[in-house]
Design an enzyme around this catalytic site. Structure first.
Site, short mmCIF file in Angstrom:
data_model
loop_
_atom_site.label_atom_id
_atom_site.label_comp_id
_atom_site.label_asym_id
_atom_site.label_seq_id
_atom_site.Cartn_x
_atom_site.Cartn_y
_atom_site.Cartn_z
N GLU A 1 0.82 -1.21 0.00
CA GLU A 1 0.00 0.00 0.00
C GLU A 1 0.86 1.26 0.00
O GLU A 1 1.49 1.59 1.02
CB GLU A 1 -0.93 0.03 1.21
N GLU B 1 -12.17 1.85 3.29
CA GLU B 1 -11.30 2.22 4.41
C GLU B 1 -11.42 3.72 4.67
O GLU B 1 -10.53 4.51 4.34
CB GLU B 1 -9.85 1.83 4.13
#
EC number: 5.3.1.22
Length: 310
Positions: free
Chosen positions: A188, A286
């Site tokens: 990420e 998220e």
């Protein structure tokens, strides 16, 4: 508060009360009284997380999964799954299978404080391989196929190219454990402007370079569109250029990191692009809710309905 909202909340409260009297759970009661509780599946596999719908579903984890499934969600994610006890992991995994939902990511390793991925520390690599073995056990319990990895800070005393080479070697060592188990770590990139200054991995092109160099199906990119809107924008062209190495998406609008339609990202265009490219993975939600309580949770669901590429 408008009249429609007031009536809906009144009906929901009545349904919960009736459900309690009948000895059934809050999700079932709400579903029995409110037609909005049972919805068609979303076109993309959007994945909420625990706590996002607790005002509707209560604190029980499985009740939250059931509420989400009733609303049309077909996936779930939980960053902290590795920290939950085995019984909870097994219970969540059984519920996901029962509901026909996919497990999205949980965090294998998110190192915000050290440069152990990039400084060539061999003991750190051995420890990360052990962490991979532990993640495989958790993934088997919950049915997960992807785990998040954040490869830590950069080293201010080491040339950047050495750091890149060391990071590649570290990721290859982790793939030696993950690949035979069929588990994919997704790297990420994080934004350095608002949330995570000092991190080594910040851009999609950089993630693409790492994944191409590692050259394993167990090492791919997690493209979090919230972070990338802040870092570099150019979301759709970067999706296209790095497509072969992207396995997972997460979203949150910017500014604010809340649900789509609360910021500047044209999610209806981005999601339509993913649909048109044939993306069949998970899109993790998220982000926070822009408003609190039951009304805020309904606003999140409605926002995803408005941008879902039907």
């Amino acid at each position: 508060m408008n009249d429609h909202t007031f009536d809906r909340r009144t009906l929901l409260g009545a349904g919960l009360a009736a459900g309690a009297a009948a000895g059934i759970g809050p999700v079932a009661a709400a579903a029995g009284q409110d037609d909005e509780s049972t919805r068609r599946p979303f076109a993309l596999d959007f994945a909420p997380h625990f706590g996002m719908f607790r005002h509707h579903a209560g604190d029980d984890l499985v009740d939250q999964l059931r509420f989400a499934a009733d609303e049309g969600f077909r996936a779930w994610e939980d960053n902290g799954m590795m920290g939950r006890d085995v019984a909870t992991q097994e219970r969540v995994g059984a519920a996901l299978r029962e509901l026909g939902m996919r497990m999205g990511v949980f965090v294998l390793d998110a190192d915000f404080g050290t440069a152990r991925y990039v400084n060539g520390d061999r003991e750190a690599r051995t420890a990360l391989q052990q962490r991979c073995r532990e993640a495989i056990e958790v993934a088997e319990r919950v049915g997960a196929k992807w785990v998040t990895v954040v490869p830590g800070r950069y080293d201010q005393r080491l040339e950047w190219d050495y750091q890149t080479a060391n990071c590649i070697d570290t990721l290859k060592a982790m793939c030696e454990v993950l690949e035979p188990a069929g588990l994919t770590m997704v790297l990420e990139p994080l934004n350095a402007r608002t949330d995570h200054p000092g991190q080594f991995l910040t851009k999609i092109a950089q993630g693409y370079l790492l994944c191409r160099a590692v050259d394993s199906p167990a090492c791919k990119i997690l493209d979090d569109l919230y972070h990338q809107q802040i870092t570099e924008g150019n979301l759709i062209p970067n999706i296209d250029r790095a497509w072969s190495e992207i396995a997972y998406f997460q979203v949150g609008d910017n500014p604010g990191r809340c649900e789509p339609t609360t910021g500047e990202i044209a999610f209806e265009r981005v999601f339509a692009h993913l649909r048109d490219k044939g993306f069949d993975g998970v899109v993790g939600m998220e982000h926070g809710n822009s408003r609190g309580g039951v009304e805020g949770e309904r606003a999140v669901i409605d926002a995803y309905r408005s941008v879902d590429p039907v």
